[in-house]
Write a protein that holds these residues in place. Structure first.
Motif, PDB file in Angstrom:
ATOM      1  N   HIS A   1     -55.723  17.339 -24.977  1.00 29.19           N
ATOM      2  CA  HIS A   1     -55.084  16.150 -24.417  1.00 29.19           C
ATOM      3  C   HIS A   1     -56.081  14.995 -24.477  1.00 29.19           C
ATOM      4  CE1 HIS A   1     -52.005  18.811 -22.731  1.00 29.19           C
ATOM      5  NE2 HIS A   1     -53.005  19.591 -22.345  1.00 29.19           N
ATOM      6  N   THR A   2     -55.638  13.846 -24.977  1.00 27.37           N
ATOM      7  CA  THR A   2     -56.520  12.679 -25.043  1.00 27.37           C
ATOM      8  C   THR A   2     -56.283  11.762 -23.852  1.00 27.37           C
ATOM      9  OG1 THR A   2     -54.972  11.383 -26.353  1.00 27.37           O
ATOM     10  CG2 THR A   2     -56.560  12.745 -27.567  1.00 27.37           C
ATOM     11  N   LYS A   3     -57.208  10.859 -23.649  1.00 28.85           N
ATOM     12  CA  LYS A   3     -57.129   9.914 -22.531  1.00 28.85           C
ATOM     13  C   LYS A   3     -55.943   8.963 -22.672  1.00 28.85           C
ATOM     14  CE  LYS A   3     -62.050  10.213 -21.693  1.00 28.85           C
ATOM     15  NZ  LYS A   3     -63.364   9.593 -21.852  1.00 28.85           N
ATOM     16  N   ASP A   4     -55.492   8.739 -23.922  1.00 29.14           N
ATOM     17  CA  ASP A   4     -54.352   7.839 -24.122  1.00 29.14           C
ATOM     18  C   ASP A   4     -53.009   8.581 -24.190  1.00 29.14           C
ATOM     19  OD1 ASP A   4     -54.505   9.003 -26.611  1.00 29.14           O
ATOM     20  OD2 ASP A   4     -54.843   7.146 -27.704  1.00 29.14           O
ATOM     21  N   GLY A   5     -52.998   9.873 -23.823  1.00 27.03           N
ATOM     22  CA  GLY A   5     -51.753  10.617 -23.707  1.00 27.03           C
ATOM     23  C   GLY A   5     -51.305  11.400 -24.930  1.00 27.03           C
ATOM     24  N   ARG A   6     -52.063  11.367 -26.014  1.00 27.80           N
ATOM     25  CA  ARG A   6     -51.695  12.148 -27.203  1.00 27.80           C
ATOM     26  C   ARG A   6     -52.093  13.606 -27.008  1.00 27.80           C
ATOM     27  NH1 ARG A   6     -54.864   9.678 -31.808  1.00 27.80           N
ATOM     28  NH2 ARG A   6     -56.349   9.408 -30.140  1.00 27.80           N
ATOM     29  N   THR A   7     -51.444  14.503 -27.769  1.00 33.15           N
ATOM     30  CA  THR A   7     -51.813  15.925 -27.738  1.00 33.15           C
ATOM     31  C   THR A   7     -52.009  16.422 -29.160  1.00 33.15           C
ATOM     32  OG1 THR A   7     -49.508  16.648 -27.755  1.00 33.15           O
ATOM     33  CG2 THR A   7     -50.544  16.389 -25.595  1.00 33.15           C
ATOM     34  N   PHE A   8     -52.933  17.359 -29.315  1.00 37.15           N
ATOM     35  CA  PHE A   8     -53.235  17.971 -30.602  1.00 37.15           C
ATOM     36  C   PHE A   8     -53.302  19.477 -30.406  1.00 37.15           C
ATOM     37  CE2 PHE A   8     -55.019  13.745 -30.745  1.00 37.15           C
ATOM     38  CZ  PHE A   8     -54.723  13.298 -32.030  1.00 37.15           C
ATOM     39  N   THR A   9     -52.555  20.226 -31.189  1.00 37.02           N
ATOM     40  CA  THR A   9     -52.642  21.679 -31.138  1.00 37.02           C
ATOM     41  C   THR A   9     -53.844  22.114 -31.959  1.00 37.02           C
ATOM     42  OG1 THR A   9     -50.266  21.873 -30.891  1.00 37.02           O
ATOM     43  CG2 THR A   9     -51.442  23.849 -31.615  1.00 37.02           C
ATOM     44  N   ALA A  10     -54.757  22.845 -31.321  1.00 40.87           N
ATOM     45  CA  ALA A  10     -55.998  23.244 -31.975  1.00 40.87           C
ATOM     46  C   ALA A  10     -56.013  24.717 -32.357  1.00 40.87           C
ATOM     47  CB  ALA A  10     -57.186  22.942 -31.063  1.00 40.87           C
ATOM     48  N   GLY A  11     -55.036  25.502 -31.898  1.00 40.02           N
ATOM     49  CA  GLY A  11     -54.999  26.916 -32.252  1.00 40.02           C
ATOM     50  C   GLY A  11     -53.884  27.622 -31.521  1.00 40.02           C
ATOM     51  N   SER A  12     -53.580  28.827 -31.972  1.00 38.50           N
ATOM     52  CA  SER A  12     -52.554  29.638 -31.308  1.00 38.50           C
ATOM     53  C   SER A  12     -52.891  31.112 -31.464  1.00 38.50           C
ATOM     54  CB  SER A  12     -51.174  29.335 -31.891  1.00 38.50           C
ATOM     55  OG  SER A  12     -51.119  29.693 -33.254  1.00 38.50           O
ATOM     56  N   TRP A  13     -52.369  31.953 -30.563  1.00 39.04           N
ATOM     57  CA  TRP A  13     -52.598  33.387 -30.590  1.00 39.04           C
ATOM     58  C   TRP A  13     -51.631  34.063 -29.634  1.00 39.04           C
ATOM     59  CZ3 TRP A  13     -54.891  30.061 -27.420  1.00 39.04           C
ATOM     60  CH2 TRP A  13     -55.141  30.438 -26.112  1.00 39.04           C
ATOM     61  N   ARG A  14     -51.575  35.364 -29.692  1.00 36.55           N
ATOM     62  CA  ARG A  14     -50.797  36.157 -28.742  1.00 36.55           C
ATOM     63  C   ARG A  14     -51.793  36.809 -27.797  1.00 36.55           C
ATOM     64  NH1 ARG A  14     -45.794  36.771 -28.122  1.00 36.55           N
ATOM     65  NH2 ARG A  14     -45.281  36.149 -30.236  1.00 36.55           N
ATOM     66  N   ALA A  15     -51.642  36.530 -26.510  1.00 29.57           N
ATOM     67  CA  ALA A  15     -52.595  37.004 -25.498  1.00 29.57           C
ATOM     68  C   ALA A  15     -52.490  38.510 -25.300  1.00 29.57           C
ATOM     69  CB  ALA A  15     -52.333  36.291 -24.168  1.00 29.57           C
ATOM     70  N   ASN A  16     -53.593  39.084 -24.873  1.00 33.13           N
ATOM     71  CA  ASN A  16     -53.624  40.473 -24.421  1.00 33.13           C
ATOM     72  C   ASN A  16     -54.396  40.503 -23.109  1.00 33.13           C
ATOM     73  OD1 ASN A  16     -56.394  40.517 -25.075  1.00 33.13           O
ATOM     74  ND2 ASN A  16     -55.938  41.149 -27.165  1.00 33.13           N
ATOM     75  N   GLU A  17     -54.570  41.644 -22.539  1.00 36.75           N
ATOM     76  CA  GLU A  17     -55.227  41.729 -21.237  1.00 36.75           C
ATOM     77  C   GLU A  17     -56.724  41.435 -21.314  1.00 36.75           C
ATOM     78  OE1 GLU A  17     -52.808  44.058 -22.098  1.00 36.75           O
ATOM     79  OE2 GLU A  17     -51.400  43.099 -20.723  1.00 36.75           O
ATOM     80  N   ASP A  18     -57.292  41.504 -22.502  1.00 35.39           N
ATOM     81  CA  ASP A  18     -58.726  41.296 -22.666  1.00 35.39           C
ATOM     82  C   ASP A  18     -59.060  39.809 -22.817  1.00 35.39           C
ATOM     83  OD1 ASP A  18     -59.146  44.065 -22.638  1.00 35.39           O
ATOM     84  OD2 ASP A  18     -58.792  44.197 -24.803  1.00 35.39           O
ATOM     85  N   GLU A  19     -60.330  39.502 -22.627  1.00 32.88           N
ATOM     86  CA  GLU A  19     -60.822  38.153 -22.869  1.00 32.88           C
ATOM     87  C   GLU A  19     -60.715  37.842 -24.358  1.00 32.88           C
ATOM     88  OE1 GLU A  19     -64.535  36.460 -20.925  1.00 32.88           O
ATOM     89  OE2 GLU A  19     -65.240  36.876 -22.966  1.00 32.88           O
TER      90      GLU A  19
END
Length: 162
Positions: A113-131
């Protein structure tokens, strides 16, 4: 080859007494020039080596300096944790995010999220219980970042760091 074909200068005990003095001066000049060229080559090699060592030392000092990376941290009400290292690069910024505590199987997006309200997707994944540790990037300067969020498939923020 016959001995008669050899010039008198090739004799083992030196040139004959009536030898050409121009030839002697020329040979002396060639010897001096060869010696001087060797000395110049040695000086060039020494200077090159000095510059290479100085460059390696300067590079080591530069690499050892603080890079100005920013670390953003956040915790959700559900106990999930997000830590993001933000690094400025020539083309934008690089992110290294560590996410823990998101429900397994959840589709997640790392969003800047930028200070001027824009958003940029930087990555994606499917979560699991681990870090999970993942890398991403965005076309924005680090100074313009207001925060980083992990969002679910409904684009609802699960954790926000900033």
């Amino acid at each position: 080859m016959l001995k008669e074909e050899l010039p008198p200068e090739a004799a083992l005990d030196g040139p004959p007494p009536d030898a050409d003095h121009v030839l002697q001066r020329t040979l002396g000049t060639v010897r001096r020039e060869r010696h001087d060229a060797g000395r110049r080559r040695g000086r060039v090699m020494a200077a090159t080596s000095t510059f290479m060592v100085a460059g390696a030392l300067a590079g080591g000092v530069w690499l050892g300096q603080d890079t100005g990376d920013t670390v953003l941290r956040g915790t959700s009400a559900a106990g999930a944790h997000l830590a993001v290292q933000v690094t400025d690069t020539e083309g934008g910024l690089r992110l290294v995010a560590t996410v823990d505590g998101v429900q397994g199987g959840e589709a997640c997006w790392l969003v800047v999220h930028t200070k001027d309200g824009r958003t940029f997707t930087a990555g994606s994944w499917r979560a699991n219980e681990d870090e999970v540790t993942l890398s991403g990037s965005a076309m924005v300067r680090a100074a313009d970042v207001a925060g980083v969020s992990v969002m679910n498939h409904d684009r609802t923020p699960l954790i926000t760091a900033g």
